[in-house]
Scaffold this motif. Structure first.
Motif, PDB file in Angstrom:
ATOM      1  N   HIS A   9       0.802  -1.213   0.000  1.00  0.00           N
ATOM      2  CA  HIS A   9       0.000   0.000   0.000  1.00  0.00           C
ATOM      3  C   HIS A   9       0.838   1.268   0.000  1.00  0.00           C
ATOM      4  O   HIS A   9       0.322   2.345   0.303  1.00  0.00           O
ATOM      5  N   GLY A  10       2.110   1.162  -0.310  1.00  0.00           N
ATOM      6  CA  GLY A  10       2.929   2.369  -0.415  1.00  0.00           C
ATOM      7  C   GLY A  10       3.370   2.863   0.949  1.00  0.00           C
ATOM      8  O   GLY A  10       4.364   2.404   1.496  1.00  0.00           O
ATOM      9  N   ASP A  11       2.639   3.824   1.508  1.00  0.00           N
ATOM     10  CA  ASP A  11       3.001   4.375   2.807  1.00  0.00           C
ATOM     11  C   ASP A  11       2.948   3.310   3.882  1.00  0.00           C
ATOM     12  O   ASP A  11       2.001   2.522   3.958  1.00  0.00           O
ATOM     13  N   ARG A  12       3.947   3.326   4.738  1.00  0.00           N
ATOM     14  CA  ARG A  12       3.991   2.321   5.791  1.00  0.00           C
ATOM     15  C   ARG A  12       3.094   2.720   6.953  1.00  0.00           C
ATOM     16  O   ARG A  12       2.950   3.896   7.261  1.00  0.00           O
ATOM     17  N   TRP A  14       1.626   3.153  10.869  1.00  0.00           N
ATOM     18  CA  TRP A  14       2.250   3.804  12.023  1.00  0.00           C
ATOM     19  C   TRP A  14       3.066   2.833  12.867  1.00  0.00           C
ATOM     20  O   TRP A  14       4.023   3.222  13.540  1.00  0.00           O
ATOM     21  N   TRP A  16       4.977   0.316  11.931  1.00  0.00           N
ATOM     22  CA  TRP A  16       6.061  -0.370  11.223  1.00  0.00           C
ATOM     23  C   TRP A  16       7.376  -0.375  12.005  1.00  0.00           C
ATOM     24  O   TRP A  16       8.045  -1.403  12.123  1.00  0.00           O
ATOM     25  N   THR A 288      16.671   3.585   8.300  1.00  0.00           N
ATOM     26  CA  THR A 288      15.764   3.058   7.284  1.00  0.00           C
ATOM     27  C   THR A 288      16.283   1.698   6.847  1.00  0.00           C
ATOM     28  O   THR A 288      17.360   1.275   7.248  1.00  0.00           O
TER      29      THR A 288
END
Length: 350
Positions: A9-12, A14, A16, A288
């Motif tokens: 879904h693209g954006d991770r 909260w 993660w 990251t």
């Protein structure tokens, strides 16, 4: 429910890389003066949680707590205003009880997730409850959003064993890992030598890809697995936990050196180390990457880099100093002498 679903879904989400702070409610802070911790006491210590820099509060020991109660609604609202999530640890066995009856009231009143005990979900009963709440998260030992992992504790303070459990946890296709380190040290006190591996492992844990689960008091270096009242301030038990008179002999008097008050302004304290580590982890661009790569290292040592970033974590579990990897030192669990990493020490470099 798995981490792979979120990646698509693209954006991770909260959760993660969230730092979750487990509060054993009855042992954290007593707000009403009856000698037992409660939600009022927890709300009164929100400033500390903001200062510490956690992303979510995980409430444990919640038997009898009503999700519709006013004090829970107030806690939830204050946490959300402070940009902290609230999760609840529940004992839900879908083989004997209806998960919807247990989970739905919490979800309806705005809780952000759960820590659940069962490893399996027969017929998808729990997943069906959560299907209507896509932003909520489950942490557990099974195949949930986050897989609760105590392998760092089981491995002990030995570089090769730790490397094996890290590789094993990150090497498979399963859920995102939530690293935890509930201590096995049952002693009632700790000296400086006993804190050395505790501090080093804090940096290893916080450098790894995945979420982190801290248990309250862990950031103070408190010894033992049995959680007795959190020491806040003062020189005598119960160290600000409660204003109630009574027998507080279960709290060791030597915990005066472990209180929040005694550590807060001490830059060399374990609490200060955790605060600096959490702040660096949340703000530095090097944190990251979802995999690690390993470098060559001396015996009883390791060094890994988060793939796709410049962050290096080095650990020395040998009895002698070893050369630091090249890079700028961000943080170390103990003072670093020149270009060497001392025994029992971990460091972050970029």
């Amino acid at each position: 429910m798995q981490a792979a679903d979120a990646r698509g879904h693209g954006d991770r989400p909260w959760w993660w890389d969230a730092v979750c702070y487990q509060v054993d409610v009855g042992a954290f802070a007593d707000g009403d003066g009856d000698g037992v911790g409660d939600l009022e006491g927890l709300r009164g210590r929100f400033g500390y949680l903001e200062l510490l820099g956690v992303d979510a509060i995980l409430l444990a020991g919640t038997a009898g707590l009503d999700p519709a109660a006013a004090d829970f609604a107030e806690l939830l609202a204050e946490a959300h205003d402070a940009e902290m999530r609230v999760m609840v640890a529940l004992d839900v066995d879908p083989a004997r009880a209806d998960p919807r009856a247990v989970l739905e009231p919490w979800l309806a009143h705005g809780v952000d997730g759960f820590h659940l005990a069962p490893r399996e979900d027969p017929a998808g009963a729990i997943r069906s409850v959560l299907a209507g709440y896509p932003d909520r998260v489950v942490i557990g030992a099974g195949d949930w959003h986050l897989s609760f992992n105590l392998d760092l504790t089981i491995a002990g303070f030995a570089a090769e064993s730790l490397r094996k459990v890290i590789t094993g946890a990150l090497g498979g296709p399963g859920p995102r890992t939530a690293w935890a380190m509930a201590t096995r040290d049952s002693r009632r006190s700790r000296d400086d030598a006993a804190l050395t591996p505790v501090r080093a492992m804090a940096l290893v844990q916080l450098a790894l890809p995945g979420a982190v689960c801290l248990r309250h008091g862990e950031e103070l270096g408190l010894p033992g697995t049995e959680r007795i009242p959190m020491p806040w301030e003062g020189d005598l038990p119960p160290f600000g936990f409660s204003r109630a008179a009574g027998d507080w002999s279960a709290i060791p008097a030597e915990w005066a050196a472990f209180t929040v008050e005694s550590q807060l302004e001490d830059e060399q304290s374990t609490l200060s180390l955790y605060r600096h580590a959490l702040e660096t982890r949340s703000s530095h661009p090097a944190f990251t990457g979802d995999e690690v790569e390993w470098f060559g290292a001396p015996e009883d040592c390791f060094a890994f880099r988060r793939v796709g970033s410049s962050l290096i974590c080095a650990l020395n579990t040998s009895p002698a100093p070893v050369p630091l990897p090249p890079g700028e030192l961000l943080l170390s669990s103990r003072p670093v002498d020149g270009d060497d990493l001392p025994p029992g020490t971990a460091a972050w470099l970029v």
